[in-house]
Write an enzyme that holds these catalytic residues in place. Structure first.
Site, short mmCIF file in Angstrom:
data_model
loop_
_atom_site.label_atom_id
_atom_site.label_comp_id
_atom_site.label_asym_id
_atom_site.label_seq_id
_atom_site.Cartn_x
_atom_site.Cartn_y
_atom_site.Cartn_z
N ASP A 187 0.81 -1.21 0.00
CA ASP A 187 0.00 0.00 0.00
C ASP A 187 0.86 1.27 0.00
O ASP A 187 1.90 1.33 0.65
CB ASP A 187 -0.90 -0.01 1.24
CG ASP A 187 -1.80 1.19 1.35
OD1 ASP A 187 -2.63 1.38 0.44
OD2 ASP A 187 -1.67 1.95 2.32
N GLU B 52 1.38 -0.42 -5.10
CA GLU B 52 0.45 0.66 -5.40
C GLU B 52 1.29 1.94 -5.39
O GLU B 52 1.51 2.55 -4.35
CB GLU B 52 -0.67 0.75 -4.36
CG GLU B 52 -1.71 1.80 -4.73
CD GLU B 52 -2.30 2.54 -3.53
OE1 GLU B 52 -3.23 3.32 -3.75
OE2 GLU B 52 -1.82 2.35 -2.41
#
Length: 727
Positions: A405, A458
């Site tokens: 993330d 990401e």
């Protein structure tokens, strides 16, 4: 030290100001002979027992009413195995003395932990069942180098920090203690007298299980057994394989209708896995299941990164969910959050009174967007804590890959910060060199220790080399989310079709950089929250056109180079934004002939087509796998391209993003041949108008688009076609 220490020494021990409790407690040779000392608050009597024969040796004298006992064993000169018979409230218990056991941490572990290169720090730190000298108990170890005292507290010692102060290993700042008779499943924390003299009660950073919120204690639990790698699952992660990911938040995929309560891991294994298999997805990606204090964070602000959340069951139950997915032939990806953590008092913040896990300066250590703390990647122990966690999930639960993330927030010091509110690196730049080194180390570790596992970034910027090997200057990820593709194409699709001709490049630009990284095309949870509406809600036009736009968009996405990711609910065109406190709107599928059911059938068929036809995936990362046929027809908002596999087999993908049917649309092709329409998003089966090209289409020796041969197609309104070349 004599057998009976003075009052100041005892007071220092009880108050937590005595540096080394092991030098005082337990059995020691002194000038007066063999001495045994014990700190047993509230005890009324203590007797020394010879552990070999169970006989009484001597009574310990209560030197201090606060519970300090001591005795000189006059007739013994050599240390021996002993027990203590302790009377509390007129009940006598025979116990093992934790202070008779020697140091626990081996020299090699101590060195590697301090150096930050211990591949599996979770095997040495935390709470582990252990047998020492034939005695069963739990071995505890925690890193708190600036603490004045650390004690293990729990339901086994009345949460009393006086009873079990730990040994400090000064060479690395780790505190350790073996507690006999403590068993698995018991609650515990660390009571820390920090560097300022304040008392803090902290959960174990390495706990394998934690209490259900709002409770915050850790639970003693054995480390999960290693899950051996599986060759078939490893191959399913490869660049030349079809990867279609279903992204899921376990707490809101489906809930109990009667009380809106979550499904358990077991219920999810029974319901979710069968659904994912039915829909044809190859992978399932779980939003963070690491233990986290706040439901509304969706798991993205974890504090127990080694513990599956108790919201849905036990760690064994979570393991069973993963096994159910694997039995169904589905690989499991885990969202992983090494970028930040919340500041809850029981967690990592100011762990020993100092900024231990986080950067001290808020210009480095505070995430302004999320009001969370940023890990100090410059500390060996912190990098080790995080990198070890990555390997932990892969090895100990059999997770097949990690989606990492918010990578951009990690690698840029000025991420979401105005000028003057960030600190440059030592070269004066804005890159967080320590975070970059951490990511490279972690990806290298995963690649060398768990063959076939993947990491997916990401990363929302144009940082170069995200999926290049670390030895080539890259970050070492296997895949990167293509945020540019997602942003550009969604902006295009939101436009009224009459205006799309002016934004044609938003659908073609991704091919300019399509092979700069190994990409995943994501329509994730981030696109259906915070006022962005659902994906369906962004589509223009009346209800029929909204669904037609969405079906055409999905067809374009599945045809485009790159692996696929769809957040739950998108597969049946959920109308409202995602709400983490509610189930998806499954009632929308009650009408089998309705548009939502049509979208669901389309996604299932897209996955089936994608998995069946190698041209749609085999050369995702190669220029040889793609060729534009029509890239410049902005006036009609038509796009056409070829996908090829390693053997030269071809699929033609054609999209018409206007509500106007286009009969007789001519497309130039590289060679003559026979084509068959294998998927049409306008089919009545998907609730479309059923315009198309049923059966075979033969090429004609009619030049078009600078090619000698062409095909003439009927393009349905707001639709995407897949045609396979068969001769």
């Amino acid at each position: 030290m004599s057998g009976f220490p003075d009052h100041e020494v005892i007071s220092a021990l009880i108050s937590g100001r005595y540096a080394d409790p092991f030098s005082l407690l337990g059995m020691h040779n002194t000038a007066e002979g063999l001495v045994v000392r014990a700190l047993l608050p509230d005890a009324s009597a203590v007797t020394l027992i010879d552990a070999k024969n169970g006989r009484k040796v001597t009574d310990l004298i209560c030197v201090d009413q606060r519970g300090f006992f001591s005795a000189v064993v006059g007739r013994r000169k050599k240390p021996f195995l002993y027990q203590l018979a302790v009377t509390w409230h007129e009940q006598t218990y025979v116990i093992e003395d934790p202070y008779r056991f020697g140091p626990l941490l081996q020299d090699v572990d101590s060195w590697l932990l301090a150096e930050g290169t211990h591949l599996r720090p979770y095997e040495r730190l935390g709470a582990h069942p252990e047998m020492l000298d034939g005695i069963a108990g739990i071995r505890f170890a925690v890193w708190a180098p600036n603490a004045q005292r650390v004690s293990v507290v729990g339901e086994f010692n009345f949460w009393d920090g006086r009873r079990h102060p730990m040994r400090q290993r000064r060479e690395n700042g780790i505190w350790e203690l073996f507690l006999p008779a403590v068993t698995t499943g018991q609650l515990y924390k660390y009571e820390i007298i920090d560097c300022h003299g304040d008392t803090r009660l902290k959960a174990d950073p390495y706990a394998f299980e934690a209490q259900m919120r709002p409770e915050t204690a850790s639970l003693t639990r054995g480390i999960p057994a290693i899950v051996e790698p599986d060759a078939e699952r490893s191959h399913a992660n490869a660049l030349d394989k079809p990867i279609s990911i279903y992204e899921v938040h376990l707490g809101s995929w489906r809930r109990h209708a009667d009380n809106n309560y979550w499904l358990s891991y077991q219920e999810l294994a029974d319901q979710l896995i069968g659904y994912v298999q039915h829909m044809g997805f190859t992978h399932i990606e779980l939003l963070p299941i690491n233990e986290h204090p706040f439901d509304g964070s969706w798991g993205y602000q974890p504090l127990g990164i080694y513990a599956p959340t108790r919201r849905f069951g036990t760690p064994e139950d979570f393991r069973a969910l993963i096994q159910a997915a694997h039995r169904a032939g589905i690989n499991v990806l885990l969202d992983w959050v090494p970028g930040h953590f919340p500041s809850d008092e029981f967690g990592l913040a100011k762990f020993d009174g100092s900024s231990l896990y986080e950067y001290a300066d808020p210009r480095e250590g505070l995430h302004q967007d999320w009001n969370t703390l940023i890990y100090n990647y410059g500390r060996n122990e912190v990098r080790n804590y995080l990198a070890g966690n990555a390997l932990f999930w892969l090895e100990r639960y059999g997770i097949d890959g990690l989606r990492v993330d918010a990578v951009a927030s990690m690698i840029y010091r000025d991420y979401s910060r105005p000028a003057g509110e960030w600190i440059p690196n030592h070269y004066g730049g804005n890159e967080n060199l320590e975070a970059i080194a951490f990511l490279r180390y972690t990806n290298h570790t995963v690649g060398t220790q768990r063959d076939g596992s993947v990491t997916i970034a990401e990363e929302s910027t144009s940082f170069s080399g995200v999926t290049s090997p670390p030895e080539n200057g890259g970050l070492g990820f296997h895949y990167k989310w293509n945020m540019g593709w997602m942003n550009d194409t969604l902006k295009y699709m939101q436009l009224d079709p009459v205006h799309r001709r002016y934004h044609h490049n938003q659908m073609t630009f991704s091919m300019v950089y399509a092979y700069s990284e190994n990409f995943v095309l994501p329509l994730s949870h981030d696109e259906v929250v915070h006022g962005k509406h659902s994906i369906l809600g962004r589509m223009p036009g009346d209800d029929w056109q909204k669904f037609a736009n969405l079906r055409a968009y999905y067809g374009f996405m599945w045809g485009h180079p790159g692996k696929k990711l769809l957040f739950m609910g998108n597969e049946f065109a959920q109308r409202r934004e995602w709400d983490h406190d509610r189930s998806l709107d499954w009632h929308l599928l009650d009408d089998a002939a309705g548009p939502h059911s049509g979208v669901q059938r389309l996604v299932r068929d897209l996955n089936a087509c994608y998995r069946q036809y190698a041209p749609l995936y085999q050369q995702d990362c190669s220029y040889n796998g793609f060729e534009w046929l029509v890239a410049d027809d902005s006036e009609n908002s038509v796009f056409a391209f070829l996908r090829r596999d390693n053997d030269g087999n071809e699929i033609m993908v054609v999209s018409n993003f206007t509500p106007v049917p286009r009969p007789g649309y001519r497309i130039g092709i590289p060679h003559s041949g026979r084509w068959r329409e294998i998927l049409n998003t306008d089919s009545s089966y998907y609730n479309g108008s059923n315009t198309g090209n049923g059966g075979e289409i033969h090429s004609q020796p009619h030049p078009s688009h600078q090619r000698e041969h062409s095909v003439q197609l009927t393009l349905p309104p707001l639709a995407t076609l897949f045609l396979v070349r068969e001769g």
